[in-house]
Design a protein around this motif. Sequence first.
Motif, PDB file in Angstrom:
ATOM      1  N   LEU A  20      17.218   1.539   4.774  1.00  0.00           N
ATOM      2  CA  LEU A  20      17.549   0.472   4.352  1.00  0.00           C
ATOM      3  C   LEU A  20      15.256  -0.196   4.390  1.00  0.00           C
ATOM      4  O   LEU A  20      14.981  -1.098   3.052  1.00  0.00           O
ATOM      5  N   ASP A  21      15.156  -0.491   5.624  1.00  0.00           N
ATOM      6  CA  ASP A  21      13.751  -1.118   5.203  1.00  0.00           C
ATOM      7  C   ASP A  21      12.644  -0.144   5.341  1.00  0.00           C
ATOM      8  O   ASP A  21      11.795  -0.978   4.286  1.00  0.00           O
ATOM      9  N   ASP A  22      12.918   1.350   5.091  1.00  0.00           N
ATOM     10  CA  ASP A  22      11.803   1.946   4.860  1.00  0.00           C
ATOM     11  C   ASP A  22      11.863   2.452   3.451  1.00  0.00           C
ATOM     12  O   ASP A  22      10.850   1.821   2.759  1.00  0.00           O
ATOM     13  N   ALA A  23      12.896   1.720   2.427  1.00  0.00           N
ATOM     14  CA  ALA A  23      12.943   1.358   0.847  1.00  0.00           C
ATOM     15  C   ALA A  23      11.715   0.445   0.687  1.00  0.00           C
ATOM     16  O   ALA A  23      11.224   0.603  -0.479  1.00  0.00           O
ATOM     17  N   ARG A  24      12.427  -0.487   1.338  1.00  0.00           N
ATOM     18  CA  ARG A  24      12.007  -1.927   1.410  1.00  0.00           C
ATOM     19  C   ARG A  24      10.128  -1.801   1.008  1.00  0.00           C
ATOM     20  O   ARG A  24       8.526  -2.285   0.328  1.00  0.00           O
ATOM     21  N   GLU A  25       9.245  -1.248   2.352  1.00  0.00           N
ATOM     22  CA  GLU A  25       8.017  -0.725   2.371  1.00  0.00           C
ATOM     23  C   GLU A  25       7.812   0.061   1.192  1.00  0.00           C
ATOM     24  O   GLU A  25       6.518  -0.248   1.352  1.00  0.00           O
ATOM     25  N   LEU A  26       8.520   0.963   1.366  1.00  0.00           N
ATOM     26  CA  LEU A  26       8.436   2.026  -0.026  1.00  0.00           C
ATOM     27  C   LEU A  26       7.621   1.217  -1.774  1.00  0.00           C
ATOM     28  O   LEU A  26       6.882   1.534  -1.622  1.00  0.00           O
ATOM     29  N   GLU A  27       8.420  -0.092  -1.546  1.00  0.00           N
ATOM     30  CA  GLU A  27       8.502  -1.047  -2.844  1.00  0.00           C
ATOM     31  C   GLU A  27       7.542  -1.195  -2.468  1.00  0.00           C
ATOM     32  O   GLU A  27       6.367  -1.151  -3.936  1.00  0.00           O
ATOM     33  N   SER A  28       6.947  -2.001  -1.856  1.00  0.00           N
ATOM     34  CA  SER A  28       5.627  -2.550  -0.767  1.00  0.00           C
ATOM     35  C   SER A  28       4.307  -2.251  -1.775  1.00  0.00           C
ATOM     36  O   SER A  28       2.968  -2.606  -1.803  1.00  0.00           O
ATOM     37  N   LEU A  29       4.960  -0.593  -0.951  1.00  0.00           N
ATOM     38  CA  LEU A  29       3.295  -0.147  -1.626  1.00  0.00           C
ATOM     39  C   LEU A  29       2.780   0.447  -2.811  1.00  0.00           C
ATOM     40  O   LEU A  29       2.221   0.799  -3.153  1.00  0.00           O
ATOM     41  N   GLY A  30       4.107  -0.043  -3.620  1.00  0.00           N
ATOM     42  CA  GLY A  30       3.961   0.129  -5.001  1.00  0.00           C
ATOM     43  C   GLY A  30       4.555   1.254  -5.270  1.00  0.00           C
ATOM     44  O   GLY A  30       4.397   2.244  -6.698  1.00  0.00           O
ATOM     45  N   PHE A  31       5.380   2.012  -5.178  1.00  0.00           N
ATOM     46  CA  PHE A  31       6.258   2.985  -5.592  1.00  0.00           C
ATOM     47  C   PHE A  31       7.513   2.523  -6.543  1.00  0.00           C
ATOM     48  O   PHE A  31       8.699   1.714  -5.639  1.00  0.00           O
ATOM     49  N   THR A  32       7.423   2.888  -7.930  1.00  0.00           N
ATOM     50  CA  THR A  32       8.185   1.593  -8.599  1.00  0.00           C
ATOM     51  C   THR A  32       9.612   2.606  -8.742  1.00  0.00           C
ATOM     52  O   THR A  32       9.940   1.369  -9.566  1.00  0.00           O
ATOM     53  N   SER A  33      10.041   3.613  -8.664  1.00  0.00           N
ATOM     54  CA  SER A  33      11.457   3.204  -8.224  1.00  0.00           C
ATOM     55  C   SER A  33      11.497   4.193  -6.790  1.00  0.00           C
ATOM     56  O   SER A  33      10.830   5.361  -6.257  1.00  0.00           O
ATOM     57  N   VAL A  34      13.189   4.538  -6.486  1.00  0.00           N
ATOM     58  CA  VAL A  34      13.329   4.931  -5.179  1.00  0.00           C
ATOM     59  C   VAL A  34      14.089   5.709  -5.193  1.00  0.00           C
ATOM     60  O   VAL A  34      15.448   4.909  -5.919  1.00  0.00           O
TER      61      VAL A  34
END
Length: 264
Positions: A20-34
């Motif tokens: 869940l923390d990783d998902a937040r970081e990936l979102e902050s890196l600009g990935f528009t979907s997880v």
Amino acid sequence: MDILGLGAIGISIDVSPSYLDDARELESLGFTSVWLPGGQIDRLGRLADLVRATETATIVPAIVPVDVYSPGQTGELFDELSGTGRFVLGLGGPQTARPLAGLHRYLDDLAVPADRILLAALGPKKLEMARVRAAGAIGLLVNPEWTAQARHCLGTAELVVDQFVVVESDPDRARAAARQPLSFLATVPGYRQNFLRMGFTDADVDQLSDRLVDALVVWGSVRDIAARVTAHREAGADHVVLAPLGASSIAAGRALSELVVSSK
């Protein structure tokens, strides 16, 4: 067309103590979907957890297996998350005789709007079904030539390519990482049939030849991976999901973040 608002590039994430923390970081890196792979969905609540843990990224399962979760269970999940506007339902299967008939029955019983559903689809009949009964299709283990043909079949419906990637420039190590999932997936009849449709031989599939591996799994530098993403996009993909192999999703996501920025 990006009718679902998925953006250009998403990333697949594996369940871990920090996912869940990783998902937040990936979102902050600009990935528009997880995206959460079907093999990681030990409970549907993991998808709800991902929606709540993020703020802007669209959450998509790839895929909810219809022979594991009932239409009622899946519909309840969608009802819970539909108000967020950040959940799209990816469905696939069943791995049974007459799978199209089984999937039609599932959709008949599923209380989810067709325009919020994506179907895993490889062959022409399943692609037609995705065009008629869903918002579009998800293709896994495909090359850009397949993407161009799928675009023709789907018309204006959404086309998502789920692309295995290995951020590794050593050929032996990269191909070894690629062959780990391929060793199983190549035995699944639907994938094998599609490999043959794409022009690979029985020997390519049985031996997991370099030719097969290199066509279906992109490995190398960020530039190499970017070139494959561009090829799929130019062939008609609306959205490309990067599915990392040989490294954690967060490590690969950090390495590939420059690709996401350049796509905007």
